[in-house]
Design a protein around this motif. Structure first.
Motif, PDB file in Angstrom:
ATOM      1  N   UNK A 594      39.190 -14.849  -3.416  1.00 14.77           N
ATOM      2  CA  UNK A 594      39.936 -15.044  -2.181  1.00 14.77           C
ATOM      3  C   UNK A 594      41.260 -14.298  -2.277  1.00 14.77           C
ATOM      4  N   UNK A 595      41.949 -14.217  -1.136  1.00 13.58           N
ATOM      5  CA  UNK A 595      43.259 -13.578  -1.142  1.00 13.58           C
ATOM      6  C   UNK A 595      44.214 -14.304  -2.088  1.00 13.58           C
ATOM      7  N   UNK A 596      44.024 -15.628  -2.235  1.00 18.53           N
ATOM      8  CA  UNK A 596      44.897 -16.397  -3.123  1.00 18.53           C
ATOM      9  C   UNK A 596      44.796 -15.898  -4.558  1.00 18.53           C
ATOM     10  N   UNK A 597      43.606 -15.469  -4.977  1.00 13.41           N
ATOM     11  CA  UNK A 597      43.410 -14.999  -6.346  1.00 13.41           C
ATOM     12  C   UNK A 597      43.913 -13.575  -6.559  1.00 13.41           C
ATOM     13  N   UNK A 598      44.297 -12.903  -5.466  1.00 12.95           N
ATOM     14  CA  UNK A 598      44.829 -11.549  -5.584  1.00 12.95           C
ATOM     15  C   UNK A 598      46.339 -11.539  -5.402  1.00 12.95           C
ATOM     16  N   UNK A 599      46.958 -12.696  -5.583  1.00 13.28           N
ATOM     17  CA  UNK A 599      48.405 -12.835  -5.459  1.00 13.28           C
ATOM     18  C   UNK A 599      48.897 -13.701  -6.607  1.00 13.28           C
ATOM     19  N   UNK A 600      50.009 -13.312  -7.215  1.00 12.87           N
ATOM     20  CA  UNK A 600      50.538 -14.097  -8.315  1.00 12.87           C
ATOM     21  C   UNK A 600      52.058 -13.943  -8.386  1.00 12.87           C
ATOM     22  N   UNK A 636      53.783 -16.353   1.261  1.00 15.68           N
ATOM     23  CA  UNK A 636      53.412 -16.311  -0.154  1.00 15.68           C
ATOM     24  C   UNK A 636      53.293 -17.717  -0.722  1.00 15.68           C
ATOM     25  N   UNK A 637      54.286 -18.562  -0.463  1.00 18.66           N
ATOM     26  CA  UNK A 637      54.269 -19.929  -1.007  1.00 18.66           C
ATOM     27  C   UNK A 637      53.080 -20.724  -0.477  1.00 18.66           C
ATOM     28  N   UNK A 638      52.816 -20.618   0.839  1.00 17.10           N
ATOM     29  CA  UNK A 638      51.679 -21.329   1.421  1.00 17.10           C
ATOM     30  C   UNK A 638      50.367 -20.824   0.839  1.00 17.10           C
ATOM     31  N   UNK A 639      50.246 -19.506   0.682  1.00 14.56           N
ATOM     32  CA  UNK A 639      49.000 -18.917   0.178  1.00 14.56           C
ATOM     33  C   UNK A 639      48.697 -19.375  -1.247  1.00 14.56           C
ATOM     34  N   UNK A 640      49.735 -19.575  -2.041  1.00 18.69           N
ATOM     35  CA  UNK A 640      49.552 -19.996  -3.436  1.00 18.69           C
ATOM     36  C   UNK A 640      49.507 -21.514  -3.589  1.00 18.69           C
ATOM     37  N   UNK A 668      56.206 -10.452   8.212  1.00 19.42           N
ATOM     38  CA  UNK A 668      55.395 -11.612   8.572  1.00 19.42           C
ATOM     39  C   UNK A 668      56.130 -12.450   9.621  1.00 19.42           C
ATOM     40  N   UNK A 669      55.380 -13.265  10.333  1.00 18.83           N
ATOM     41  CA  UNK A 669      55.958 -14.241  11.245  1.00 18.83           C
ATOM     42  C   UNK A 669      56.177 -15.589  10.569  1.00 18.83           C
ATOM     43  N   UNK A 670      55.542 -15.787   9.429  1.00 18.58           N
ATOM     44  CA  UNK A 670      55.711 -17.019   8.668  1.00 18.58           C
ATOM     45  C   UNK A 670      54.553 -17.975   8.772  1.00 18.58           C
ATOM     46  N   UNK A 671      53.619 -17.707   9.696  1.00 19.87           N
ATOM     47  CA  UNK A 671      52.483 -18.609   9.884  1.00 19.87           C
ATOM     48  C   UNK A 671      51.160 -17.964   9.490  1.00 19.87           C
ATOM     49  N   UNK A 672      51.172 -16.734   8.978  1.00 17.37           N
ATOM     50  CA  UNK A 672      49.938 -16.076   8.572  1.00 17.37           C
ATOM     51  C   UNK A 672      49.324 -16.802   7.369  1.00 17.37           C
ATOM     52  N   UNK A 673      47.991 -16.890   7.327  1.00 19.12           N
ATOM     53  CA  UNK A 673      47.352 -17.572   6.189  1.00 19.12           C
ATOM     54  C   UNK A 673      47.392 -16.757   4.907  1.00 19.12           C
ATOM     55  N   UNK A 674      47.698 -15.464   5.001  1.00 22.57           N
ATOM     56  CA  UNK A 674      47.671 -14.610   3.823  1.00 22.57           C
ATOM     57  C   UNK A 674      48.652 -13.469   4.006  1.00 22.57           C
ATOM     58  N   UNK A 675      49.221 -12.996   2.900  1.00 26.18           N
ATOM     59  CA  UNK A 675      50.108 -11.841   2.946  1.00 26.18           C
ATOM     60  C   UNK A 675      49.365 -10.604   3.444  1.00 26.18           C
ATOM     61  N   UNK A 676      48.054 -10.600   3.291  1.00 22.30           N
ATOM     62  CA  UNK A 676      47.224  -9.476   3.753  1.00 22.30           C
ATOM     63  C   UNK A 676      47.197  -9.399   5.287  1.00 22.30           C
TER      64      UNK A 676
END
Length: 912
Positions: A594-600, A636-640, A668-676
């Motif tokens: 998932x996108x979460x696993x491609x962010x750290x 970023x914080x929400x995605x992780x 970003x607008x702040x409500x996107x589910x992913x940085x992507x």
């Protein structure tokens, strides 16, 4: 008589059969023509003669049985076609198949035991095996360093360090083909669940394998719980030879793979010389005169280069590079002059004046300073690239990048024997150091022998921070990668040398070479060269050919090869390698991801703070801080799963990263589910440096918010600590609006109920009371839209009560009611008749079993006040049960009794 004879014949036949079965057993098993006891051609003894096994249906399962039976570990390979040479004598076994966990080869299925040479079978197909062996070194960087383990027949068991000696270590290293043991370490901790081998080996050093060493049970049958670690190397002893005598000065010679060889002077420096002198107990290095002690006829010159920092205890523990090293010219041999006495105190260094290069004072000062100062490169992935660090006054410290340029970097690379400088990096390109910053404002000419001989502010004098640490990349810096469009751990093998990426040629690429390459890249322990890949287009260097790694090499850089050349092979000979750990490139670990696993986050003080890194095109990279704000940090914080963003940090607040800067101008607008999902410049396009890496600090620790379906993106979760401020505000306003609407609806229905009851008050005041109560019940049913709402015809009207404590016979119930008159109660009660009424459906509020049997369909008096209790039990045919919302009437209305409606479990009307 006939019966007895038949019985005797049957018993004789059974005995013959049993004797045949007993005789048809393999009595012994061995492996022949291998490099050690646990590999070779399989031979079995039958009827006193040794014979071979035919390789038809010879698979790894049968080979594994052979290895375990011989206590040689597990099968690594099942060899065919007389790989270990053709045998002589009988061919005893054909069609041998082992299934499951057979303990011996006798237990496997095979054709009848006989000499199959007479049936046309040939020794050209003799079977063989390669076993992992009885002993191994585990947990190290390769097969020649690690914890000693032996195979019990089922699994690997640590060997106790009790009575373990260097002679036993020498036998183990020789058995594994790992050269000689240079050291061993005992009392290594092991897990409580591990058991140790119940015997101790006592080798004399001449045994071919550990198996043949004398062994006996541990004293008191209780082996010491400490394990033992052994270090094997092809590089062992070192000596200085002058006039045929070993002493504290002379030509440097080393015992390599069983032979004494002279070391080449190419890239030989004072740090290497210092290690040799200290190892021999000869004090410190005074100088390194090249070729001064060259011995005629000494043609065995070893070209590998050592990269010591000077702090190592043995020369063989220094990093070594042999890949691509050119042949050493005759007479260019390494030499050392040591101080001769390890306790000798040399004069203090005086760096206040820079002596001309090559002068006697310069050489003396360099030798003197080399005793107390050392140089190294850190965090660059190899000995010839990284952050520059100097050991001074017992502490490692860095150099500030003020005035740092290629002239300064040239001195560092040459001092370390790493060729010429390709790049002088600044701004902590290889990460920030710690402890002192020793030098600042260096002004080297590029010809100095040591970096501390260059003019500077002086030791410890600076106006810098560690984010300004200097680094270098030298020409001998090596880096390895695989190039592929869609795969990780598979692709064209490329090496970075002399500042340029180039390919590697595939010949001969033996299994051990492929294993070292794949292990070096973190891609498993084995690999294959693909010959069917279409050659690549484009022009690039083809740097190196004929790589021949050995078991003792722990990295590709230690493997001997042909010298570096830009065109070492033809285009179609470039190596394309597939390692055991091959996987799709889109994910940093295993696919799918998932996108979460491609962010750290990296470099922070908690798991939810740090430098933001993203995975793209097979590598981790950073995000530039241009346009970086709390909106991007929130995503970023929400995605992780790290709560809400507290800070959006810029300017590499958590230290600069390495590799690519993948994203820039992220918005970003702040409500996107992913940085992507945020807008950004194209991947890899930026005008930033790592000093501008973005970071975040989130509100909490990670929470497990991942969906069971791994590939689905997560939306916002209603969990405390996960809401953003805007989401909480919207939720509060929505709840408030809903409450207002409910109150408004209630008021509207109450107003309608009053309006419908007004005409009755003018003409029939007494009956108005009954109608109002009736309308209350009916109206409250209408509010919930129940199909079983009460009406004038279906609800029993209550009689009008006019007296206290007397029977009232003058009134009549409302028309159409089915009320029955009852005896009056005592004076303590209101005089209200108990009448049956149709049930108001309270399915959602009344639980089964809460109304006593027989009292389900009554309106009864309460001892604390007259009440109407509606219980379950009566519903019109075909009508659904519903939960009426009974609304409380207004207080103080003239002509009305106060009515209290309670309906959490049973609905009650109370008249006070």
């Amino acid at each position: 008589m006939g019966v007895r004879m038949a019985l005797n014949l049957s018993l004789q036949g059974l005995c013959v059969l049993l004797s045949t079965m007993v005789a048809a057993q393999i009595t012994e098993l061995r492996l022949v023509n291998g490099s050690h006891r646990c590999e070779g051609r399989v031979e079995v003894k039958y009827k006193g003669k040794w014979g071979t096994v035919y390789d038809y249906r010879w698979y790894l399962q049968a080979a594994d049985v052979v290895c375990k039976q011989l206590e040689c570990g597990h099968a690594v390979d099942a060899r065919r076609d007389a790989y270990f040479g053709q045998g002589v004598g009988p061919i005893w076994l054909v069609n041998t198949v082992c299934k499951g966990t057979k303990p011996t080869l006798n237990d496997c299925s095979h054709d009848i035991l006989q000499d199959y040479r007479f049936l046309g079978f040939s020794h050209s197909r003799d079977a063989g095996v390669v076993c992992s062996g009885f002993v191994r070194l585990a947990g190290g960087d390769g097969p020649c360093l690690g914890r000693v383990e032996v195979h019990s027949g089922r699994d690997w068991v640590p060997l106790s360090d009790g009575n373990f000696t260097l002679l036993t270590a020498q036998v183990i290293c020789a058995e594994l083909g790992c050269g000689r043991a240079v050291s061993f370490l005992g009392d290594m901790s092991i897990k409580e669940s591990y058991r140790v081998w119940p015997k101790e080996f006592q080798c004399k050093g001449h045994e071919p394998e550990l198996w043949f060493c004398h062994n006996e049970s541990c004293p008191g049958d209780a082996c010491h719980r400490g394990a033992v670690q052994v270090f094997c190397s092809v590089y062992t002893e070192v000596r200085l030879m002058k006039n045929g005598i070993s002493q504290c000065e002379g030509q440097v010679e080393m015992h390599i793979s069983g032979q004494w060889k002279t070391l080449c002077a190419s890239h030989w420096n004072m740090a290497n010389a210092n290690v040799v002198c200290q190892q021999l107990g000869c004090g410190v290095a005074v100088s390194t005169p090249k070729g001064a002690y060259f011995v005629e006829g000494g043609d065995k010159i070893w070209e590998a280069r050592f990269h010591c920092s000077g702090a190592e205890s043995f020369l063989w523990t220094c990093p070594v590079t042999a890949l691509g090293i050119p042949s050493c010219t005759r007479g260019n041999t390494a030499s050392v002059i040591c101080s001769g006495n390890q306790t000798q105190v040399l004069p203090q260094c005086n760096d206040s004046v820079s002596e001309p290069e090559g002068s006697a004072a310069s050489q003396e000062s360099a030798a003197t300073c080399s005793d107390s100062r050392q140089l190294r490169l850190v965090d660059g992935g190899g000995p010839c690239a990284g952050r520059v660090e100097i050991l001074h006054q017992g502490s490692w410290g860095t150099i500030c990048d003020d005035s740092w340029d290629l002239s300064d970097a040239h001195v560092v690379c040459r001092q370390l024997g790493c060729g010429e400088a390709l790049n002088a990096t600044v701004s902590a390109h290889f990460g920030e150091g710690s402890d002192p910053i020793w030098l600042d404002d260096l002004e080297c000419t590029g010809k100095e022998s040591h970096i501390w001989r260059c003019p500077s502010r002086g030791w410890g004098q600076h106006d810098c921070r560690h984010k300004e640490d200097a680094g270098v990349i030298c020409s001998d810096f090596l880096k390895l990668r695989m190039v592929s469009e869609d795969q990780e751990c598979a692709g064209w093998l490329e090496v970075f040398y002399n500042g340029t990426w180039g390919s590697v040629c595939h010949s001969p690429m033996a299994d051990i070479t492929l294993s070292i390459i794949c292990r070096h890249l973190g891609c498993g322990d084995s690999g294959t060269v693909s010959d069917s890949i279409v050659p690549r287009e484009g022009s690039r260097p083809r740097w190196v050919d004929q790589i021949q790694c050995r078991k003792t090499d722990s990295s590709l850089w230690q493997c001997p090869s042909d010298p570096w050349r830009r065109n070492s092979c033809f285009l179609q000979e470039e190596a394309y390698i597939s390692c055991a750990g091959v996987r799709p490139r889109s994910c940093p670990t295993a696919a799918p991801c998932t996108d979460k696993e491609k962010l750290r986050l990296r470099g922070g003080d908690t798991e939810c703070s740090g430098r933001v890194e993203v995975w793209h095109e097979g590598s981790w990279g950073t995000v530039c801080d241009d346009s970086w704000s709390l909106a991007e940090a929130e995503v970023v914080c929400q995605q992780l799963g790290c709560g809400s963003a507290l800070e959006a940090l810029q300017k590499a607040a958590f230290g600069p990263g390495n590799g690519s800067i993948w994203l820039d101008e992220v918005k970003c607008r702040g409500r996107e589910p992913s940085l992507w999902d945020c807008a950004a410049d194209p991947w890899g396009q930026n005008n930033c440096k790592h000093e501008e890496d973005a970071g975040v600090r989130c509100s909490g620790g990670r929470t497990s918010l991942q969906s069971p379906t791994g590939g689905i993106r997560q939306g916002p979760n209603l969990v405390r600590g996960i809401f953003s401020l805007s989401e909480m505000l919207c939720f509060f306003l929505g709840a408030l609006l809903f409450l207002v609407l409910v109150i408004l609806v209630i008021q509207i229905y109450r107003w309608r109920a009053k309006r419908r009851a007004l005409p009755s008050f003018e003409d029939v005041p007494n009956e108005a009371v009954y109608e109002e109560i009736d309308y209350l019940v009916a109206t409250k049913e209408d509010l919930l839209g129940s199909t079983g709402a009460l009406s004038d015809d279906s609800v029993t009207k209550l009689p009008y009560y006019t007296g206290d404590g007397e029977d009232n016979t003058d009134f009549q119930p409302a028309p159409g009611s089915r009320a029955q008159k009852t005896d009056a109660p005592s004076e303590d009660y209101d005089n209200v008749e108990e009448v049956p009424v149709p049930e108001a459906p309270f399915a959602s509020w009344v639980n089964e079993g809460e109304v006593p049997p027989g009292e389900e369909n009554v309106v009864r008096a309460s001892p604390t006040g007259s009440s109407l209790q509606f219980s379950r039990g009566i519903a019109g045919p075909g009508k659904e049960e519903a939960s009426p919302w009974l609304l409380q009437g207004e207080e103080g209305d003239p002509g009305y009794d106060d009515v209290e409606l309670n309906a959490p479990q049973t609905s009650t009307m109370v008249f006070s």
